[in-house]
Design a protein around this motif. Structure first.
Motif, PDB file in Angstrom:
ATOM      1  N   HIS A 138     -36.094  15.036  -3.519  1.00 15.93           N
ATOM      2  CA  HIS A 138     -36.154  13.774  -3.129  1.00 15.93           C
ATOM      3  C   HIS A 138     -37.488  13.416  -2.486  1.00 15.93           C
ATOM      4  O   HIS A 138     -38.278  14.410  -1.914  1.00 15.93           O
ATOM      5  CB  HIS A 138     -34.869  13.383  -2.206  1.00 15.93           C
ATOM      6  CG  HIS A 138     -33.606  13.172  -2.778  1.00 15.93           C
ATOM      7  ND1 HIS A 138     -32.435  14.093  -2.364  1.00 15.93           N
ATOM      8  CD2 HIS A 138     -33.423  12.457  -3.678  1.00 15.93           C
ATOM      9  CE1 HIS A 138     -31.508  13.761  -3.042  1.00 15.93           C
ATOM     10  NE2 HIS A 138     -31.742  12.931  -3.892  1.00 15.93           N
ATOM     11  N   TRP A 139     -37.817  12.186  -2.512  1.00 18.10           N
ATOM     12  CA  TRP A 139     -39.150  11.764  -1.940  1.00 18.10           C
ATOM     13  C   TRP A 139     -38.792  10.405  -1.158  1.00 18.10           C
ATOM     14  O   TRP A 139     -37.833   9.707  -1.545  1.00 18.10           O
ATOM     15  CB  TRP A 139     -40.024  11.326  -2.884  1.00 18.10           C
ATOM     16  CG  TRP A 139     -41.195  10.399  -2.746  1.00 18.10           C
ATOM     17  CD1 TRP A 139     -42.334  10.812  -1.880  1.00 18.10           C
ATOM     18  CD2 TRP A 139     -41.189   8.959  -2.757  1.00 18.10           C
ATOM     19  NE1 TRP A 139     -43.003   9.667  -1.345  1.00 18.10           N
ATOM     20  CE2 TRP A 139     -42.278   8.608  -2.218  1.00 18.10           C
ATOM     21  CE3 TRP A 139     -40.277   8.138  -3.412  1.00 18.10           C
ATOM     22  CZ2 TRP A 139     -42.876   7.222  -2.167  1.00 18.10           C
ATOM     23  CZ3 TRP A 139     -40.662   6.901  -3.272  1.00 18.10           C
ATOM     24  CH2 TRP A 139     -41.718   6.496  -2.847  1.00 18.10           C
ATOM     25  N   ARG A 140     -39.354  10.180   0.095  1.00 20.31           N
ATOM     26  CA  ARG A 140     -39.031   8.991   0.850  1.00 20.31           C
ATOM     27  C   ARG A 140     -40.335   8.741   1.419  1.00 20.31           C
ATOM     28  O   ARG A 140     -41.109   9.481   1.833  1.00 20.31           O
ATOM     29  CB  ARG A 140     -38.039   9.294   1.856  1.00 20.31           C
ATOM     30  CG  ARG A 140     -36.702   9.840   1.517  1.00 20.31           C
ATOM     31  CD  ARG A 140     -35.557   9.797   2.640  1.00 20.31           C
ATOM     32  NE  ARG A 140     -36.245  10.786   3.594  1.00 20.31           N
ATOM     33  CZ  ARG A 140     -35.398  10.812   4.795  1.00 20.31           C
ATOM     34  NH1 ARG A 140     -34.419  10.052   5.155  1.00 20.31           N
ATOM     35  NH2 ARG A 140     -36.043  11.610   5.916  1.00 20.31           N
ATOM     36  N   SER A 148     -48.282   6.997  -1.085  1.00 24.00           N
ATOM     37  CA  SER A 148     -47.558   8.096  -1.473  1.00 24.00           C
ATOM     38  C   SER A 148     -46.539   7.858  -2.614  1.00 24.00           C
ATOM     39  O   SER A 148     -46.196   8.515  -3.335  1.00 24.00           O
ATOM     40  CB  SER A 148     -46.517   8.010  -0.169  1.00 24.00           C
ATOM     41  OG  SER A 148     -45.617   8.928  -0.359  1.00 24.00           O
ATOM     42  N   ARG A 149     -46.304   6.609  -2.832  1.00 23.56           N
ATOM     43  CA  ARG A 149     -45.651   5.833  -3.941  1.00 23.56           C
ATOM     44  C   ARG A 149     -46.320   6.388  -5.290  1.00 23.56           C
ATOM     45  O   ARG A 149     -45.514   6.778  -6.145  1.00 23.56           O
ATOM     46  CB  ARG A 149     -44.900   4.588  -3.994  1.00 23.56           C
ATOM     47  CG  ARG A 149     -44.366   4.074  -5.183  1.00 23.56           C
ATOM     48  CD  ARG A 149     -43.716   2.688  -5.108  1.00 23.56           C
ATOM     49  NE  ARG A 149     -42.949   2.370  -5.984  1.00 23.56           N
ATOM     50  CZ  ARG A 149     -41.946   1.641  -6.072  1.00 23.56           C
ATOM     51  NH1 ARG A 149     -41.899   0.822  -4.978  1.00 23.56           N
ATOM     52  NH2 ARG A 149     -41.315   1.277  -7.199  1.00 23.56           N
ATOM     53  N   THR A 158     -38.547   9.065 -10.152  1.00 18.92           N
ATOM     54  CA  THR A 158     -37.770   7.642 -10.405  1.00 18.92           C
ATOM     55  C   THR A 158     -37.695   7.264  -9.107  1.00 18.92           C
ATOM     56  O   THR A 158     -36.840   8.066  -8.149  1.00 18.92           O
ATOM     57  CB  THR A 158     -36.577   7.971 -11.034  1.00 18.92           C
ATOM     58  OG1 THR A 158     -36.844   8.505 -12.292  1.00 18.92           O
ATOM     59  CG2 THR A 158     -35.830   6.646 -11.130  1.00 18.92           C
ATOM     60  N   VAL A 159     -38.306   5.829  -8.670  1.00 15.51           N
ATOM     61  CA  VAL A 159     -38.006   5.291  -7.503  1.00 15.51           C
ATOM     62  C   VAL A 159     -36.820   4.397  -7.356  1.00 15.51           C
ATOM     63  O   VAL A 159     -36.524   3.798  -8.279  1.00 15.51           O
ATOM     64  CB  VAL A 159     -39.007   4.280  -7.139  1.00 15.51           C
ATOM     65  CG1 VAL A 159     -38.937   3.585  -5.766  1.00 15.51           C
ATOM     66  CG2 VAL A 159     -40.320   5.198  -7.089  1.00 15.51           C
ATOM     67  N   GLU A 160     -35.598   4.953  -6.854  1.00 15.71           N
ATOM     68  CA  GLU A 160     -34.466   4.589  -7.053  1.00 15.71           C
ATOM     69  C   GLU A 160     -34.051   3.282  -6.261  1.00 15.71           C
ATOM     70  O   GLU A 160     -33.161   2.618  -6.625  1.00 15.71           O
ATOM     71  CB  GLU A 160     -33.418   5.773  -6.314  1.00 15.71           C
ATOM     72  CG  GLU A 160     -33.749   7.252  -6.911  1.00 15.71           C
ATOM     73  CD  GLU A 160     -32.934   7.399  -8.342  1.00 15.71           C
ATOM     74  OE1 GLU A 160     -32.604   6.463  -8.731  1.00 15.71           O
ATOM     75  OE2 GLU A 160     -33.340   8.386  -8.736  1.00 15.71           O
ATOM     76  N   GLY A 161     -34.943   3.072  -5.356  1.00 13.04           N
ATOM     77  CA  GLY A 161     -34.800   1.983  -4.521  1.00 13.04           C
ATOM     78  C   GLY A 161     -35.257   1.827  -3.277  1.00 13.04           C
ATOM     79  O   GLY A 161     -35.891   2.610  -2.651  1.00 13.04           O
ATOM     80  N   GLU A 162     -35.016   0.714  -2.552  1.00 11.34           N
ATOM     81  CA  GLU A 162     -35.517   0.269  -1.048  1.00 11.34           C
ATOM     82  C   GLU A 162     -34.123   0.317  -0.322  1.00 11.34           C
ATOM     83  O   GLU A 162     -33.411  -0.388  -0.519  1.00 11.34           O
ATOM     84  CB  GLU A 162     -36.195  -0.973  -0.981  1.00 11.34           C
ATOM     85  CG  GLU A 162     -36.976  -1.446   0.141  1.00 11.34           C
ATOM     86  CD  GLU A 162     -37.641  -2.672  -0.007  1.00 11.34           C
ATOM     87  OE1 GLU A 162     -37.390  -3.590   0.860  1.00 11.34           O
ATOM     88  OE2 GLU A 162     -38.374  -2.678  -0.868  1.00 11.34           O
ATOM     89  N   GLY A 176     -37.370   2.023   3.802  1.00  9.96           N
ATOM     90  CA  GLY A 176     -38.096   2.907   3.010  1.00  9.96           C
ATOM     91  C   GLY A 176     -37.600   3.000   1.631  1.00  9.96           C
ATOM     92  O   GLY A 176     -36.766   2.277   1.083  1.00  9.96           O
ATOM     93  N   TRP A 177     -38.718   3.526   0.782  1.00  8.99           N
ATOM     94  CA  TRP A 177     -38.248   3.772  -0.655  1.00  8.99           C
ATOM     95  C   TRP A 177     -37.747   5.214  -0.745  1.00  8.99           C
ATOM     96  O   TRP A 177     -38.292   6.132   0.074  1.00  8.99           O
ATOM     97  CB  TRP A 177     -39.576   3.678  -1.505  1.00  8.99           C
ATOM     98  CG  TRP A 177     -40.376   2.380  -1.682  1.00  8.99           C
ATOM     99  CD1 TRP A 177     -39.864   1.193  -2.195  1.00  8.99           C
ATOM    100  CD2 TRP A 177     -41.832   1.982  -1.676  1.00  8.99           C
ATOM    101  NE1 TRP A 177     -40.537   0.278  -1.902  1.00  8.99           N
ATOM    102  CE2 TRP A 177     -41.895   0.875  -1.517  1.00  8.99           C
ATOM    103  CE3 TRP A 177     -42.633   2.783  -1.481  1.00  8.99           C
ATOM    104  CZ2 TRP A 177     -43.145  -0.038  -1.692  1.00  8.99           C
ATOM    105  CZ3 TRP A 177     -44.097   2.086  -1.375  1.00  8.99           C
ATOM    106  CH2 TRP A 177     -44.300   0.685  -1.537  1.00  8.99           C
TER     107      TRP A 177
END
Length: 187
Positions: A138-140, A148-149, A158-162, A176-177
């Motif tokens: 995971h990444w936040r 960072s993104r 895959t950026v899952e959301g905010e 956070g993302w």
């Protein structure tokens, strides 16, 4: 009452990992404290991460103690990023349950803008998948932390959301993302 987390064995000692173009991942050393301190006092680090503000020299020493303890207790593989022979930042994998981890990273101001973090993150992730058998990571990041993104997306996350109120730093809650990466998705 919750069961305590199972004890983990110490992490395997990694060889220095060559990320290419003069970027090397290695264990932190005591002499990295000056670079850690310089990085911790940088306004961008203070804006986007959880470093203490004001950042004092003892915080750098405590950080180095924390990363050494993470290797010893099997909870965190933290690599110093060496750029052209100098401390350039840190990338870490904080190990969780079920073969998952969370990645964290930050660069010294002198190492930014050259693709260093993308190379370092890819190298650390590859090591985690291959040597530790991770299933996913995971990444936040605080919403708005485009640097960072960008690194996360270039590595295949895959950026899952905010998520509202996902992250807390210095008593303040930020949106956070969040993203995820499976072993087969690493780019």
């Amino acid at each position: 009452m919750d069961d305590p987390a199972p004890e983990r064995p110490p992490l395997p000692e990694p060889p220095p990992l060559d990320a290419g173009d003069g970027v090397l991942l290695r264990r932190h050393r005591p002499e990295d404290a000056t670079g850690v301190f310089e990085q911790g006092t940088d306004p961008a680090m203070q804006r986007w991460t959880t470093v203490p503000v004001p950042y004092e020299r003892h915080h750098a020493d405590e950080f180095l103690e924390k990363v050494a303890a993470g290797w010893a207790d099997g909870t965190m593989a933290a690599f110093a990023i060496e750029v052209d022979g100098r401390f350039g930042g840190t990338v870490d994998l904080r190990l969780g349950e079920g073969g998952w981890a969370e990645i964290g990273f930050g660069l010294h101001p002198a190492a930014r803008g050259r693709g260093v973090m993308t190379r370092a993150a890819r190298t650390a992730l590859r090591w985690g998948f291959e040597e530790l058998g991770l299933v996913g990571v995971h990444w936040r990041a605080v919403v708005g932390n485009r640097a960072s993104r960008s690194v996360a997306e270039k590595c295949g996350f895959t950026v899952e959301g905010e998520v509202r109120g996902l992250l807390v730093a210095r008593g303040q809650r930020d949106d956070g993302w969040i993203g995820s990466l499976l072993a087969s998705e690493l780019r």
